[in-house]
Design a protein around this motif. Sequence first.
Motif, mmCIF file in Angstrom:
data_model
loop_
_atom_site.group_PDB
_atom_site.id
_atom_site.type_symbol
_atom_site.label_atom_id
_atom_site.label_comp_id
_atom_site.label_asym_id
_atom_site.label_seq_id
_atom_site.Cartn_x
_atom_site.Cartn_y
_atom_site.Cartn_z
ATOM 1 N N ASP A 174 0.797 -1.282 -0.035
ATOM 2 C CA ASP A 174 0.044 0.036 0.093
ATOM 3 C C ASP A 174 0.859 1.275 -0.101
ATOM 4 O O ASP A 174 1.755 1.394 0.776
ATOM 5 N N ALA A 175 0.493 2.024 -0.721
ATOM 6 C CA ALA A 175 1.446 3.206 -1.079
ATOM 7 C C ALA A 175 0.480 4.579 -0.681
ATOM 8 O O ALA A 175 1.013 5.638 -0.636
ATOM 9 N N GLY A 176 -0.611 4.222 -0.052
ATOM 10 C CA GLY A 176 -1.523 5.471 0.227
ATOM 11 C C GLY A 176 -2.298 6.177 -0.973
ATOM 12 O O GLY A 176 -1.981 5.922 -2.052
ATOM 13 N N VAL B 214 7.809 6.734 0.441
ATOM 14 C CA VAL B 214 6.599 7.501 0.730
ATOM 15 C C VAL B 214 7.185 8.848 -0.007
ATOM 16 O O VAL B 214 8.386 9.403 0.299
ATOM 17 N N ARG B 215 6.320 9.600 -0.649
ATOM 18 C CA ARG B 215 6.557 10.742 -1.302
ATOM 19 C C ARG B 215 6.209 11.897 -0.412
ATOM 20 O O ARG B 215 5.375 11.936 0.154
ATOM 21 N N ARG B 216 7.335 12.664 0.262
ATOM 22 C CA ARG B 216 7.195 13.742 0.960
ATOM 23 C C ARG B 216 7.434 15.246 0.456
ATOM 24 O O ARG B 216 8.207 15.442 -0.392
ATOM 25 N N MET B 217 6.351 16.217 0.797
ATOM 26 C CA MET B 217 6.711 17.367 0.298
ATOM 27 C C MET B 217 7.572 18.194 1.066
ATOM 28 O O MET B 217 7.948 17.853 2.380
ATOM 29 N N ALA C 255 0.371 5.066 7.335
ATOM 30 C CA ALA C 255 -0.505 5.819 8.467
ATOM 31 C C ALA C 255 0.308 5.756 9.742
ATOM 32 O O ALA C 255 0.431 6.786 10.514
ATOM 33 N N LEU C 256 0.807 4.762 10.204
ATOM 34 C CA LEU C 256 1.711 4.463 11.335
ATOM 35 C C LEU C 256 2.879 5.559 11.339
ATOM 36 O O LEU C 256 3.303 6.145 12.240
ATOM 37 N N ILE C 257 3.655 5.470 10.239
ATOM 38 C CA ILE C 257 4.638 6.483 9.911
ATOM 39 C C ILE C 257 4.343 7.802 10.066
ATOM 40 O O ILE C 257 5.002 8.647 10.854
ATOM 41 N N ASP C 258 3.150 8.185 9.537
ATOM 42 C CA ASP C 258 2.683 9.572 9.590
ATOM 43 C C ASP C 258 2.579 10.067 11.071
ATOM 44 O O ASP C 258 2.864 11.214 11.459
ATOM 45 N N ARG C 259 1.990 8.779 11.773
ATOM 46 C CA ARG C 259 1.410 9.426 13.091
ATOM 47 C C ARG C 259 2.633 9.630 14.009
ATOM 48 O O ARG C 259 3.050 10.421 15.056
#
Length: 299
Positions: free
Chosen positions: A29-31, A107-110, A216-220
């Motif tokens: 899953d890539a979001g 993960v693509r990050r801005m 989602a876990l990484i983002d949190r």
Amino acid sequence: MPDVAVDPALGGQLAWVGMERIATPVRIDAGGSTTLQVIASVDAFVNLVRTDRRGIHMSRLYRLIDEHLGAEPISTVMLERLLRAFLQSQHGLADRARLRLRFEQPVRRMALRSGQDGWRVYPVTIEATMEHGDMDVSLAIEVTYSSTCPASAALARQVITEHFARRFPSPDPVPRDAALAWLDSEQGIAATPHAQRSMAYVWTRLAHGSAWDAPALIDRVEASLGTPVQAMVKREDEQAFALANGSNLMFCEDAARRIQQALETDDGIADFHIRVEHQESLHAHNAVAQARKALTPRA
């Protein structure tokens, strides 16, 4: 053809038998309802309960990995199906199965201000175990971030204050332009707090029926820390990163508690363990803190 695996065994039952570090492509899953194909390192095991059999059918495990992991994105449903297939392939030999997958989650990050973006990758480990028909799934991630020492920041502020007092010894108000010019000079930053690259290792055991979601876990975790390392960085992004570090001073104890609080109320996580490691720029050793989920004590 001869099969020496059916020869009488030389001992008792074995806890786990299988293969490690099988390289295979998997879809993750890539979001945003998208998937990516990455190369995973796969460990596959079953136990061996028969004492009259010398070994298991390892080639069957390999074939099942090849068939299942490349067919659809990894999910708890797919992992359960694969583990059941493991046991069926070893009928009469095993009653437990285990699968471990290690890969890097892109993960693509801005960027913080410039509006540009770039890739970050995060090590992820998924482990699924089936015993007596029940499956247990864990998800572990690694997050890299920056940590600025609160004690060092306080000491730096003290030095800057003392230098300001020496530069402007008069009790009269300092002209605004003179103060701004001094602050904008190298003398205005006579000391800087020390910061270091830091690591958060987060292991979670999913509640029964919960789906895993590594992005989602990484983002949190990153949101709780406030200073994840960046991908694309221009000058305005670096300035924003410096501001974020100044606004998020933390000891390793603070970092562990921030992540703990971010995960504590998630009903989809049955248990977790956190280990943060601040790779000190002041000391030759690392500062480490660990935390667990505050499990409700039994009555």
